[in-house]
Design a protein around this motif. Structure first.
Motif, PDB file in Angstrom:
ATOM      1  N   GLY A 160     -56.013 104.641   6.156  1.00  0.00           N
ATOM      2  CA  GLY A 160     -55.296 103.420   6.496  1.00  0.00           C
ATOM      3  C   GLY A 160     -56.004 102.702   7.630  1.00  0.00           C
ATOM      4  N   GLU A 161     -55.265 102.424   8.696  1.00  0.00           N
ATOM      5  CA  GLU A 161     -55.838 101.777   9.878  1.00  0.00           C
ATOM      6  C   GLU A 161     -56.289 102.802  10.919  1.00  0.00           C
ATOM      7  OE1 GLU A 161     -54.400  97.714  11.119  1.00  0.00           O
ATOM      8  OE2 GLU A 161     -52.527  98.556  10.330  1.00  0.00           O
ATOM      9  N   GLY A 162     -56.318 104.068  10.539  1.00  0.00           N
ATOM     10  CA  GLY A 162     -56.729 105.118  11.470  1.00  0.00           C
ATOM     11  C   GLY A 162     -58.202 105.031  11.798  1.00  0.00           C
ATOM     12  N   SER A 163     -58.546 105.255  13.070  1.00  0.00           N
ATOM     13  CA  SER A 163     -59.935 105.206  13.507  1.00  0.00           C
ATOM     14  C   SER A 163     -60.100 106.093  14.725  1.00  0.00           C
ATOM     15  CB  SER A 163     -60.332 103.769  13.855  1.00  0.00           C
ATOM     16  OG  SER A 163     -61.636 103.727  14.396  1.00  0.00           O
ATOM     17  N   MET A 176     -57.752  99.698  26.192  1.00  0.00           N
ATOM     18  CA  MET A 176     -57.734 100.864  25.314  1.00  0.00           C
ATOM     19  C   MET A 176     -56.428 101.663  25.428  1.00  0.00           C
ATOM     20  SD  MET A 176     -60.404 100.220  23.782  1.00  0.00           S
ATOM     21  CE  MET A 176     -60.315 101.569  22.621  1.00  0.00           C
ATOM     22  N   LEU A 177     -55.526 101.250  26.327  1.00  0.00           N
ATOM     23  CA  LEU A 177     -54.198 101.854  26.386  1.00  0.00           C
ATOM     24  C   LEU A 177     -53.264 101.249  25.341  1.00  0.00           C
ATOM     25  CD1 LEU A 177     -55.337 102.811  29.164  1.00  0.00           C
ATOM     26  CD2 LEU A 177     -53.048 102.482  30.105  1.00  0.00           C
ATOM     27  N   VAL A 178     -53.578 100.033  24.885  1.00  0.00           N
ATOM     28  CA  VAL A 178     -52.686  99.290  23.997  1.00  0.00           C
ATOM     29  C   VAL A 178     -52.308 100.071  22.738  1.00  0.00           C
ATOM     30  CG1 VAL A 178     -52.449  97.205  22.581  1.00  0.00           C
ATOM     31  CG2 VAL A 178     -53.443  97.060  24.874  1.00  0.00           C
ATOM     32  N   PRO A 179     -53.262 100.757  22.052  1.00  0.00           N
ATOM     33  CA  PRO A 179     -52.877 101.464  20.825  1.00  0.00           C
ATOM     34  C   PRO A 179     -51.839 102.568  21.043  1.00  0.00           C
ATOM     35  CG  PRO A 179     -55.264 101.239  20.950  1.00  0.00           C
ATOM     36  CD  PRO A 179     -54.721 100.843  22.283  1.00  0.00           C
ATOM     37  N   ALA A 222     -72.430 106.677   5.558  1.00  0.00           N
ATOM     38  CA  ALA A 222     -71.213 106.737   4.751  1.00  0.00           C
ATOM     39  C   ALA A 222     -70.698 105.369   4.324  1.00  0.00           C
ATOM     40  CB  ALA A 222     -70.122 107.471   5.523  1.00  0.00           C
ATOM     41  N   MET A 223     -70.937 104.334   5.139  1.00  0.00           N
ATOM     42  CA  MET A 223     -70.312 103.044   4.809  1.00  0.00           C
ATOM     43  C   MET A 223     -71.194 101.838   5.082  1.00  0.00           C
ATOM     44  SD  MET A 223     -67.486 102.875   7.856  1.00  0.00           S
ATOM     45  CE  MET A 223     -67.433 101.093   7.984  1.00  0.00           C
ATOM     46  N   GLY A 224     -72.452 102.050   5.461  1.00  0.00           N
ATOM     47  CA  GLY A 224     -73.328 100.911   5.673  1.00  0.00           C
ATOM     48  C   GLY A 224     -72.800  99.985   6.747  1.00  0.00           C
ATOM     49  N   ALA A 225     -72.820  98.685   6.497  1.00  0.00           N
ATOM     50  CA  ALA A 225     -72.401  97.692   7.501  1.00  0.00           C
ATOM     51  C   ALA A 225     -70.998  97.170   7.248  1.00  0.00           C
ATOM     52  CB  ALA A 225     -73.403  96.539   7.524  1.00  0.00           C
ATOM     53  N   LYS A 226     -70.212  97.864   6.413  1.00  0.00           N
ATOM     54  CA  LYS A 226     -68.850  97.412   6.140  1.00  0.00           C
ATOM     55  C   LYS A 226     -67.998  97.481   7.402  1.00  0.00           C
ATOM     56  CE  LYS A 226     -67.888 100.190   2.612  1.00  0.00           C
ATOM     57  NZ  LYS A 226     -69.105 100.862   2.169  1.00  0.00           N
ATOM     58  N   THR A 227     -66.900  96.725   7.409  1.00  0.00           N
ATOM     59  CA  THR A 227     -65.955  96.774   8.530  1.00  0.00           C
ATOM     60  C   THR A 227     -65.437  98.187   8.699  1.00  0.00           C
ATOM     61  OG1 THR A 227     -65.282  94.492   8.100  1.00  0.00           O
ATOM     62  CG2 THR A 227     -63.792  95.849   9.433  1.00  0.00           C
ATOM     63  N   GLY A 228     -65.343  98.624   9.951  1.00  0.00           N
ATOM     64  CA  GLY A 228     -64.906  99.991  10.232  1.00  0.00           C
ATOM     65  C   GLY A 228     -63.416 100.171  10.041  1.00  0.00           C
TER      66      GLY A 228
END
Length: 288
Positions: free
Chosen positions: A128-131, A152-155, A253-259
């Motif tokens: 999902g939106e996990g990173s 970086m505290l916001v999440p 694994a994903m080239g230059a695609k959005t992370g």
């Protein structure tokens, strides 16, 4: 009379040498090993969200990384406290342990380092939106390195305990702040503007700190502060390698695609990989 296959004294290691004391196999409850390690908890924390068998590898590897983050944070907190007490040997021991732990953390990329785009795509949607940049323990590592950022505290606003721990880490001196304060106490001429800076801000390279390291490295190689500088340099190099290994694994694994999580993916990781922590330790070498 036959024995029950699980009865004490009938295991596969029995009979090797009757003169050797066999280990105790009979416990009233769970084993002491389980009580200490909590292995049953650890090995039941995996809940893949896809049918792809490769997701289990990704999930376990990520969880292992989180455990390494935890122990490395522990080491750096130990080192920071020791430096506050002017106990350089204890700080050095913690930093050297953390170097071995960073080696193991970096090796965690190996199971993921050769994923093809098709293999990663087969379970990527489960994230999902996990990173990884949402990892609170990794953020504590970054804060201890001097890589402070209030954004970086916001999440973590939805997790009060985690948010409070990160907010505390943001406003406390970093490990490198404690190193610089030690240099000042040892007479290396660190100005108040550096010592009294807002600890919640990212560390920026200071010429006075660079000159202090020049003087340290101009001394005897066996000097305590030279050895501290080398231990910190080892940590910094391994952090740089971690970032580069992350970059390479992601690129494969994903080239230059959005992370995942909406990041710029490879472009964001490339920017991170160009930066060194403890910057004056690197630039001072050009002047020794």
């Amino acid at each position: 009379m036959s024995h029950h296959p699980n009865a004490p004294g009938t295991g596969p290691e029995d009979g090797a040498d009757p003169g050797i004391q066999a280990p105790n196999l009979d416990f009233a409850g769970t084993t002491p090993y389980e009580d200490y390690v909590q292995a049953d908890v650890l090995t039941h924390l995996q809940h893949p969200l896809s049918d792809d068998p490769g997701e289990m590898v990704f999930l376990v590897t990520t969880q292992v990384m989180e455990l390494w983050f935890t122990v490395i944070v522990h080491e750096w907190l130990t080192a920071a406290e020791a430096l506050r007490q002017d106990d350089v040997p204890v700080a050095m021991a913690a930093l050297r342990r953390s170097a071995w732990e960073l080696e193991s953390l970096n090796a965690s990329w190996k199971p993921l380092a050769h994923l093809t785009p098709a293999q990663f795509n087969s379970y990527r949607s489960a994230l999902g939106e996990g990173s990884g940049f949402q990892s609170a323990m990794y953020r504590r590592m970054e804060f201890l390195l001097g890589e402070k950022s209030a954004s970086m505290l916001v999440p973590h606003r939805g997790a009060p305990r985690v948010h409070a721990e990160l907010e505390k880490a943001l406003t406390e001196p970093s490990l490198y702040d404690e190193v610089i304060r030690l240099l000042a106490r040892r007479g290396y001429g660190i100005p108040n503007a550096v010592l009294d800076r807002d600890p919640s801000m990212r560390h920026e390279s200071a010429p006075e700190v660079e000159r202090a390291w020049q003087k340290v490295y101009a001394g005897e190689p066996g000097d305590e502060l030279v050895q501290l500088g080398e231990a910190l340099t080892e940590v910094a190099e391994l952090v740089w390698r971690w970032r580069n290994d992350h970059l390479v694994a992601t690129r494969r694994a994903m080239g230059a695609k959005t992370g995942t999580g909406g990041s710029a993916g490879v472009a964001w990781l490339e920017k991170r990989a160009q930066k060194h922590v403890f910057p004056e330790l690197w630039t001072a070498r050009s002047h020794v």
